[in-house]
Design an enzyme around this catalytic site. Structure first.
Site, short mmCIF file in Angstrom:
data_model
loop_
_atom_site.label_atom_id
_atom_site.label_comp_id
_atom_site.label_asym_id
_atom_site.label_seq_id
_atom_site.Cartn_x
_atom_site.Cartn_y
_atom_site.Cartn_z
N PRO A 43 0.83 -1.21 0.00
CA PRO A 43 0.00 0.00 0.00
C PRO A 43 0.87 1.26 0.00
O PRO A 43 1.90 1.31 0.67
CB PRO A 43 -0.80 -0.12 1.30
CG PRO A 43 -0.82 -1.58 1.59
CD PRO A 43 0.50 -2.10 1.11
N LYS A 52 0.63 4.20 1.33
CA LYS A 52 0.85 4.94 2.57
C LYS A 52 1.47 4.10 3.68
O LYS A 52 1.52 4.53 4.81
CB LYS A 52 -0.46 5.56 3.05
CG LYS A 52 -0.96 6.63 2.10
CD LYS A 52 -2.16 7.34 2.63
CE LYS A 52 -2.58 8.42 1.65
NZ LYS A 52 -3.72 9.16 2.09
N CYS A 53 1.96 2.91 3.37
CA CYS A 53 2.62 2.08 4.37
C CYS A 53 4.10 2.42 4.41
O CYS A 53 4.73 2.59 3.39
CB CYS A 53 2.46 0.59 4.05
SG CYS A 53 0.93 -0.09 4.64
N ILE A 54 4.63 2.47 5.62
CA ILE A 54 6.05 2.76 5.82
C ILE A 54 6.86 1.49 5.67
O ILE A 54 6.50 0.45 6.09
CB ILE A 54 6.27 3.38 7.22
CG1 ILE A 54 5.51 4.69 7.32
CG2 ILE A 54 7.75 3.58 7.49
CD1 ILE A 54 5.45 5.27 8.71
#
Length: 109
Positions: free
Chosen positions: A105, A107-109
């Site tokens: 995804p 917006k995943c770090i």
């Protein structure tokens, strides 16, 4: 890259499949095992849901989006962070999408 059933499966540096078409449920079991997860019926429900979401919206859901979409489809009992983290302790959006053979995804770090 990983080897599965004698075939090379192309992955990125974090283990996400580069080609979603290479995914299968058997491969999902192997990816889950690498993540330390034994897939239960509840896991499969989320994994299949994430794949459907990706096919419909052409993006992997980040955690907020995943929680909201799960709540809309399955109700508050399953559409909450606590439930999803119990199934995917290293991050529901990260692990569920990886097991589902989807890109990480955005917006995943």
């Amino acid at each position: 890259m990983l080897i599965f059933e004698g075939k090379e499966i192309s992955t990125d540096s974090e283990g996400y499949l580069k080609e979603t078409t290479q995914w299968s449920e058997a491969l999902a079991v192997a990816i889950a095992a690498n993540e330390g997860i034994e897939l239960s019926a509840e896991h499969w429900e989320v994994v299949r849901f994430v794949r459907e979401f990706y096919l419909e919206f052409n993006t992997s859901p980040a955690i907020r989006m995943l929680v909201k979409a799960m709540a809309n489809k399955f109700g508050e009992e399953k559409g909450n962070s606590r439930y999803l983290y119990r199934l995917f302790p290293k991050g529901p959006a990260k692990q569920a999408t990886k097991i589902a053979g989807l890109p990480k995804p955005v917006k995943c770090i």
